[in-house]
Design a protein around this motif. Structure first.
Motif, PDB file in Angstrom:
ATOM      1  N   LYS A 206       1.176  -1.084  -0.030  1.00  0.00           N
ATOM      2  CA  LYS A 206       0.180   0.120  -0.234  1.00  0.00           C
ATOM      3  C   LYS A 206       0.594   0.945   0.070  1.00  0.00           C
ATOM      4  O   LYS A 206       1.568   1.230   1.358  1.00  0.00           O
ATOM      5  N   MET A 207       0.805   1.007  -1.016  1.00  0.00           N
ATOM      6  CA  MET A 207       2.281   3.075  -1.584  1.00  0.00           C
ATOM      7  C   MET A 207       1.686   3.975  -0.388  1.00  0.00           C
ATOM      8  O   MET A 207       2.020   4.923   0.548  1.00  0.00           O
ATOM      9  N   ARG A 208       0.367   4.039   0.006  1.00  0.00           N
ATOM     10  CA  ARG A 208       0.099   5.844   0.578  1.00  0.00           C
ATOM     11  C   ARG A 208       0.724   5.260   2.307  1.00  0.00           C
ATOM     12  O   ARG A 208      -0.004   6.886   2.761  1.00  0.00           O
ATOM     13  N   ASP A 209       0.518   4.064   2.261  1.00  0.00           N
ATOM     14  CA  ASP A 209       1.252   3.709   4.039  1.00  0.00           C
ATOM     15  C   ASP A 209       2.525   3.443   3.696  1.00  0.00           C
ATOM     16  O   ASP A 209       3.146   2.727   4.593  1.00  0.00           O
ATOM     17  N   TYR A 210       3.515   4.413   2.866  1.00  0.00           N
ATOM     18  CA  TYR A 210       4.648   3.525   2.547  1.00  0.00           C
ATOM     19  C   TYR A 210       5.368   3.099   3.778  1.00  0.00           C
ATOM     20  O   TYR A 210       6.269   2.127   3.698  1.00  0.00           O
ATOM     21  N   ASP A 211       6.048   4.183   4.969  1.00  0.00           N
ATOM     22  CA  ASP A 211       6.546   4.464   5.874  1.00  0.00           C
ATOM     23  C   ASP A 211       6.389   2.820   6.713  1.00  0.00           C
ATOM     24  O   ASP A 211       6.939   1.619   6.966  1.00  0.00           O
ATOM     25  N   ARG A 212       4.761   2.811   6.794  1.00  0.00           N
ATOM     26  CA  ARG A 212       5.073   1.563   7.984  1.00  0.00           C
ATOM     27  C   ARG A 212       4.551   0.331   6.814  1.00  0.00           C
ATOM     28  O   ARG A 212       5.070  -0.535   7.734  1.00  0.00           O
ATOM     29  N   GLU A 213       4.689   0.002   5.592  1.00  0.00           N
ATOM     30  CA  GLU A 213       4.482  -0.888   5.012  1.00  0.00           C
ATOM     31  C   GLU A 213       5.635  -1.513   4.186  1.00  0.00           C
ATOM     32  O   GLU A 213       5.926  -2.690   4.856  1.00  0.00           O
ATOM     33  N   ILE A 214       7.038  -0.698   4.500  1.00  0.00           N
ATOM     34  CA  ILE A 214       8.490  -0.941   4.469  1.00  0.00           C
ATOM     35  C   ILE A 214       8.900  -1.731   6.169  1.00  0.00           C
ATOM     36  O   ILE A 214       9.530  -2.951   5.981  1.00  0.00           O
ATOM     37  N   LYS A 247      12.432   3.439  -3.007  1.00  0.00           N
ATOM     38  CA  LYS A 247      11.241   4.790  -2.638  1.00  0.00           C
ATOM     39  C   LYS A 247      10.976   4.906  -4.317  1.00  0.00           C
ATOM     40  O   LYS A 247       9.895   4.602  -5.106  1.00  0.00           O
ATOM     41  N   PRO A 248      12.029   6.088  -5.337  1.00  0.00           N
ATOM     42  CA  PRO A 248      11.672   5.507  -6.228  1.00  0.00           C
ATOM     43  C   PRO A 248      12.059   5.049  -7.376  1.00  0.00           C
ATOM     44  O   PRO A 248      10.891   4.552  -8.695  1.00  0.00           O
ATOM     45  N   LEU A 249      12.515   3.634  -6.507  1.00  0.00           N
ATOM     46  CA  LEU A 249      12.135   2.032  -7.479  1.00  0.00           C
ATOM     47  C   LEU A 249      10.848   1.296  -7.529  1.00  0.00           C
ATOM     48  O   LEU A 249      10.967   0.285  -7.835  1.00  0.00           O
TER      49      LEU A 249
END
Length: 380
Positions: A206-214, A247-249
């Protein structure tokens, strides 16, 4: 007599010589891809790479008559020593002309530095850790390296072995054709096993919650790899650093997360192989490199990718559930990669003795195409 000197890297000129040495060594090698100079400098920057927060590192350049002819690093990783209690220090970034004298001088220098810090064994190359670039290429010189993997000349291994180093571990990378779907028998088996797993769900990142998802992805990875040889978990700072760099990738559809009753249980992460995009930039992003890179990543899109992270939580590993989850995330990731436009991906690295994972990858069509060797030598 040759004027061979091993000089510690202490200033910007030394850093520049250290980073740029491969341009001279690999000139004419069609399978070498010039890395981005900016990225290589940041990798050894004590203020930017969080690895330096738990490690002591020294860099050296070998010069003959003033001309750079080799380089090496030595590392004492406190996280590794705490986890493994093996009195082992590491070396990395080893590159040199085909000259036994240069290799001997570089390795002796690194060994002396490690010995002075109380280490009983040297192992490597790690540039700088198992979570970055691991091993020396010993098979597969005929194909360009994928991102975050090293290239080498065929003579490197012999020169290292001449200095008393022996194989510690081999790790392998798989060439994976993204196009084929699972073989019918594998598909039937997977569907049957997943049907017997209550609470199973597959999703993309889920890109909208990127930091948590990573952090979810990295938490699975740290848990899945905890008992693997040489593994040191990513620290919180390293997770933040990796998340920002990747993130850019990130293509959300190329990251598969399997859940059991809402708990993330397995994952596989594929990213476009940036080496394909930078092959003709000669390491430079200015003046036009940025534009070319963005065009290739966002508009033209790349044809190859790499799977640097994959894992199943340990509590699911043993038994049919573990195999099913691993196969499921690979298949879901493959579907997303195919929709993006990838034709080929590298899976790895994988320890040579990890038979279960090797068989799993081979069952979906992967084949070993590169082998990297980790060497070790007693310092006592």
């Amino acid at each position: 007599m040759s004027d061979l000197r091993i000089e510690p890297v202490t200033d910007r000129a030394g850093i520049d010589a250290f980073v740029r040495l491969p341009w001279a060594l690999f000139r004419g090698d069609p399978n070498w891809i010039p890395p981005l100079l900016m990225e290589r400098r940041e990798a050894i920057d004590r203020n930017k790479n969080p690895y330096f927060r738990h490690a002591e590192v020294e860099l050296w350049v070998a010069r003959r008559n003033g001309r750079p002819v080799g380089r090496i690093s030595a590392q004492v990783d406190r996280e590794h020593l705490a986890a493994h209690q093996d009195a082992t220090g590491h070396f990395g970034y080893i590159d040199a002309e085909d000259d036994p004298e240069v290799f001997a001088a570089l390795l002796r220098t690194a060994e002396g530095w490690l010995r002075a810090r109380g280490l009983a064994r040297a192992a490597g190359p790690f540039s700088l850790s198992t979570n970055e670039e691991t091993g020396l290429l010993v098979d597969g010189f005929d194909r360009p390296p994928s991102m975050l993997m090293e290239h080498a000349r065929p003579y490197y291994g012999s020169r290292v072995e001449e200095q008393g180093y022996a194989k510690l571990k081999d790790v392998v990378c798989f060439d994976y054709d993204v196009a084929p779907e699972l073989p019918p028998a594998s598909r039937l088996l997977l569907d049957r096993r997943l049907a017997k797993m209550p609470g199973y769900r597959m999703r993309a990142l889920k890109m909208r919650d990127y930091d948590r998802e990573i952090r979810v992805v990295m938490d699975i990875f740290n848990d899945a790899w905890a008992r693997n040889w040489g593994f040191v978990p990513f620290t919180e700072a390293e997770i933040e650093h990796t998340a920002k760099a990747m993130k850019p990738l990130i293509v959300p559809d190329m990251i598969a997360v399997a859940e059991i009753h809402g708990e993330p249980a397995a994952m596989a992460l594929c990213i476009p192989n940036i080496n394909e995009a930078i092959a003709d930039l000669d390491g430079k992003l200015l003046p036009l490199g940025w534009a070319k890179l963005l065009w290739r990543l966002k508009v033209q899109k790349l044809r190859s990718g790499r799977v640097p992270l994959m894992g199943v939580r340990q509590k699911y590993r043993n038994g049919p559930a573990g195999t099913a989850l691993a196969l499921a995330v690979i298949d879901r990731m493959r579907e997303g990669a195919w929709r993006y436009g990838l034709k080929q991906a590298e899976l790895g690295w994988v320890l040579e003795e990890n038979v279960s994972v090797r068989r799993l990858i081979e069952s979906v069509g992967g084949r070993v195409y590169k082998t990297y060797r980790v060497y070790a030598k007693d310092l006592t």
